[in-house]
Scaffold this motif. Sequence first.
Motif, PDB file in Angstrom:
ATOM      1  N   UNK A 206       1.601  15.195 -13.024  1.00 43.78           N
ATOM      2  CA  UNK A 206       0.480  15.729 -13.795  1.00 43.78           C
ATOM      3  C   UNK A 206       0.082  17.134 -13.347  1.00 43.78           C
ATOM      4  N   UNK A 207       0.786  17.648 -12.353  1.00 43.37           N
ATOM      5  CA  UNK A 207       0.502  18.999 -11.888  1.00 43.37           C
ATOM      6  C   UNK A 207      -0.659  19.113 -10.927  1.00 43.37           C
ATOM      7  N   UNK A 208      -1.120  17.985 -10.370  1.00 35.72           N
ATOM      8  CA  UNK A 208      -2.226  18.021  -9.412  1.00 35.72           C
ATOM      9  C   UNK A 208      -1.696  18.371  -8.035  1.00 35.72           C
ATOM     10  N   UNK A 209      -2.306  19.322  -7.391  1.00 36.64           N
ATOM     11  CA  UNK A 209      -1.846  19.822  -6.106  1.00 36.64           C
ATOM     12  C   UNK A 209      -2.198  18.839  -4.983  1.00 36.64           C
ATOM     13  N   UNK A 210      -1.430  18.826  -3.889  1.00 36.10           N
ATOM     14  CA  UNK A 210      -1.761  17.974  -2.746  1.00 36.10           C
ATOM     15  C   UNK A 210      -3.001  18.480  -2.017  1.00 36.10           C
ATOM     16  N   UNK A 211      -3.647  17.575  -1.306  1.00 43.88           N
ATOM     17  CA  UNK A 211      -4.787  17.929  -0.470  1.00 43.88           C
ATOM     18  C   UNK A 211      -4.318  18.931   0.584  1.00 43.88           C
ATOM     19  N   UNK A 212      -4.941  20.103   0.681  1.00 40.33           N
ATOM     20  CA  UNK A 212      -4.474  21.111   1.641  1.00 40.33           C
ATOM     21  C   UNK A 212      -4.983  20.899   3.055  1.00 40.33           C
ATOM     22  N   UNK A 213      -5.425  19.688   3.395  1.00 38.50           N
ATOM     23  CA  UNK A 213      -5.963  19.406   4.719  1.00 38.50           C
ATOM     24  C   UNK A 213      -5.001  19.886   5.793  1.00 38.50           C
ATOM     25  N   UNK A 214      -5.539  20.481   6.832  1.00 39.67           N
ATOM     26  CA  UNK A 214      -4.738  21.045   7.900  1.00 39.67           C
ATOM     27  C   UNK A 214      -4.064  19.944   8.721  1.00 39.67           C
ATOM     28  N   UNK A 215      -2.882  20.258   9.192  1.00 44.91           N
ATOM     29  CA  UNK A 215      -2.147  19.310  10.032  1.00 44.91           C
ATOM     30  C   UNK A 215      -2.914  19.006  11.306  1.00 44.91           C
ATOM     31  N   UNK A 216      -3.625  19.993  11.836  1.00 44.86           N
ATOM     32  CA  UNK A 216      -4.398  19.759  13.060  1.00 44.86           C
ATOM     33  C   UNK A 216      -5.445  18.659  12.852  1.00 44.86           C
ATOM     34  N   UNK A 217      -6.059  18.619  11.679  1.00 42.52           N
ATOM     35  CA  UNK A 217      -7.057  17.591  11.377  1.00 42.52           C
ATOM     36  C   UNK A 217      -6.379  16.228  11.238  1.00 42.52           C
ATOM     37  N   UNK A 218      -5.219  16.207  10.613  1.00 39.17           N
ATOM     38  CA  UNK A 218      -4.500  14.948  10.448  1.00 39.17           C
ATOM     39  C   UNK A 218      -4.020  14.399  11.789  1.00 39.17           C
ATOM     40  N   UNK A 219      -3.693  15.264  12.728  1.00 45.28           N
ATOM     41  CA  UNK A 219      -3.321  14.799  14.066  1.00 45.28           C
ATOM     42  C   UNK A 219      -4.503  14.119  14.750  1.00 45.28           C
ATOM     43  N   UNK A 220      -5.693  14.661  14.544  1.00 47.26           N
ATOM     44  CA  UNK A 220      -6.884  14.022  15.103  1.00 47.26           C
ATOM     45  C   UNK A 220      -7.111  12.659  14.455  1.00 47.26           C
ATOM     46  N   UNK A 221      -6.902  12.579  13.155  1.00 43.46           N
ATOM     47  CA  UNK A 221      -7.070  11.307  12.453  1.00 43.46           C
ATOM     48  C   UNK A 221      -6.082  10.268  12.963  1.00 43.46           C
ATOM     49  N   UNK A 222      -4.841  10.700  13.212  1.00 46.58           N
ATOM     50  CA  UNK A 222      -3.823   9.774  13.725  1.00 46.58           C
ATOM     51  C   UNK A 222      -4.181   9.303  15.135  1.00 46.58           C
TER      52      UNK A 222
ATOM     53  N   UNK B 219       0.822  -1.203   0.000  1.00 42.74           N
ATOM     54  CA  UNK B 219       0.000   0.000   0.000  1.00 42.74           C
ATOM     55  C   UNK B 219       0.861   1.259   0.000  1.00 42.74           C
ATOM     56  N   UNK B 220       1.967   1.233   0.747  1.00 43.03           N
ATOM     57  CA  UNK B 220       2.866   2.390   0.757  1.00 43.03           C
ATOM     58  C   UNK B 220       3.461   2.608  -0.628  1.00 43.03           C
ATOM     59  N   UNK B 221       3.921   1.529  -1.272  1.00 44.44           N
ATOM     60  CA  UNK B 221       4.479   1.704  -2.618  1.00 44.44           C
ATOM     61  C   UNK B 221       3.424   2.263  -3.567  1.00 44.44           C
ATOM     62  N   UNK B 222       2.198   1.771  -3.458  1.00 41.72           N
ATOM     63  CA  UNK B 222       1.138   2.269  -4.334  1.00 41.72           C
ATOM     64  C   UNK B 222       0.808   3.730  -4.029  1.00 41.72           C
ATOM     65  N   UNK B 223       0.854   4.116  -2.746  1.00 42.19           N
ATOM     66  CA  UNK B 223       0.662   5.520  -2.399  1.00 42.19           C
ATOM     67  C   UNK B 223       1.746   6.394  -3.019  1.00 42.19           C
ATOM     68  N   UNK B 224       2.987   5.911  -2.979  1.00 43.51           N
ATOM     69  CA  UNK B 224       4.094   6.658  -3.580  1.00 43.51           C
ATOM     70  C   UNK B 224       3.889   6.795  -5.081  1.00 43.51           C
ATOM     71  N   UNK B 225       3.539   5.699  -5.742  1.00 43.81           N
ATOM     72  CA  UNK B 225       3.291   5.750  -7.184  1.00 43.81           C
ATOM     73  C   UNK B 225       2.171   6.725  -7.522  1.00 43.81           C
ATOM     74  N   UNK B 226       1.082   6.646  -6.761  1.00 46.16           N
ATOM     75  CA  UNK B 226      -0.068   7.513  -7.022  1.00 46.16           C
ATOM     76  C   UNK B 226       0.293   8.976  -6.812  1.00 46.16           C
ATOM     77  N   UNK B 227       1.010   9.251  -5.729  1.00 43.27           N
ATOM     78  CA  UNK B 227       1.398  10.628  -5.433  1.00 43.27           C
ATOM     79  C   UNK B 227       2.357  11.179  -6.478  1.00 43.27           C
ATOM     80  N   UNK B 228       3.318  10.355  -6.901  1.00 40.07           N
ATOM     81  CA  UNK B 228       4.284  10.810  -7.916  1.00 40.07           C
ATOM     82  C   UNK B 228       3.587  11.086  -9.240  1.00 40.07           C
ATOM     83  N   UNK B 229       2.605  10.272  -9.589  1.00 37.70           N
ATOM     84  CA  UNK B 229       1.838  10.491 -10.817  1.00 37.70           C
ATOM     85  C   UNK B 229       1.059  11.794 -10.742  1.00 37.70           C
ATOM     86  N   UNK B 230       0.432  12.037  -9.585  1.00 34.90           N
ATOM     87  CA  UNK B 230      -0.308  13.285  -9.416  1.00 34.90           C
ATOM     88  C   UNK B 230       0.614  14.493  -9.505  1.00 34.90           C
ATOM     89  N   UNK B 231       1.782  14.389  -8.900  1.00 37.89           N
ATOM     90  CA  UNK B 231       2.754  15.491  -8.954  1.00 37.89           C
ATOM     91  C   UNK B 231       3.190  15.756 -10.385  1.00 37.89           C
TER      92      UNK B 231
END
Length: 398
Positions: free
Chosen positions: A293-309, A279-291
């Motif tokens: 292609x010029x697709x921007x990363x999700x701007x989700x706030x770090x505070x929200x991601x800390x809650x998710x973690x 899954x990590x390798x696939x995430x890397x592949x997907x992210x590199x493809x998006x980059x």
Amino acid sequence: MIANTITPREYWTIGVSLRQEPGHGRVAGPRGGRTMELRTVGVEEEFLLVDPSDGRPRAIATAVLGASEKSLTAVEAELQLQQIETGTRPCRTLDELEKQVRSARRAAACAARSIGVEIAAMGTSPLPVEAELTPSPRYERLAGRFGLTAQEQLTCGCHVHVGVESDEEGVAVLDRIRPWLAPLLALSANSPFWQGEDSRYSSYRSQVWSRWPSAGINDLFGSARAYHDTVREMVASETVLDTAMVYFDARLSQRYPTIEVRVADVCLHSEDAVLIAALVRALVDTAATDWAAGREPDPVRTEVLKLAAWRAGRSGLAGELIDPTTRRPAPALAVLENLCAHVRDALEANGDYTEIVQLQRVLAQRGNGAQVQRAVYRRTGRLRDVVRESVRRTFHEQ
């Protein structure tokens, strides 16, 4: 895990295709009658050293390392004397990776048994333990600066390395995989007990680890320059000892031409480690493809991601997680299905999709390490039985 005669970057390319350009993390290989590029992937796992009679961790890593050197086993020391670390070589296929993970576990178990202990793939010790620091000047400095945070840091994680083309690609990937790290923690959760008690967390390791000032999720970087500037500022603050102590959940590796995802507990079952790595390798592949292609990363706030973690560490697969696609609670298994859907194109391109679906099905039916540990304790009421069952499952398929 690195031989003294080669550099880390050279080590990472051992066994991969000579068609790979020096320093790159992608290799050419056949798949489905055509040639495509597969990113290299490797896994590092940390294990407790436990007494087979009572299940308590034993501070005997130095002797186990000595035994491993005699047998040419790739085993390394860790912060505490009650733990060791193993690592695989870089792999292209999941079959290869699975064999490497099992081989590393088997070799570590044999070295440990020759000294009279067992290895246990558990994120924390269920039984009470007073950790003993591995003697080294760096660890002594670390203990002096961080006190109980270092002294109580007897935790075992799983680190996945995936090859990248450059630091610029690597940082672009780091920016884009942030929302999906918490589900990986939930999948791997394997540390429900702490100092003889049920912590009420599925991954209490994640709580203990979060005490380090540099641990956890990071903000968006935007460029390799910004990443390296941030690391330099952190070291210049004289809070962390050095760049090796930048404990982001995912970071650029100092030792290899890879990104290193460090969010997971060590998995009780070796096949779960393979699942996370795929899954990590696939995430890397997907992210590199998006980059690319010029697709921007999700701007989700770090505070929200800390809650998710936090929620991932609290409930693991037994409750609800924050779904990265909606940022709202959803059943854990539904979130994992969304993760698989997010990276499906990459999984299929790598030839991994069918196997990953099967591994996720097995995990859903069997439960992760935390669920297995609690089931044993409910059945027997004895934490030493939890340890014994974990020892058995650590390399039951060998």
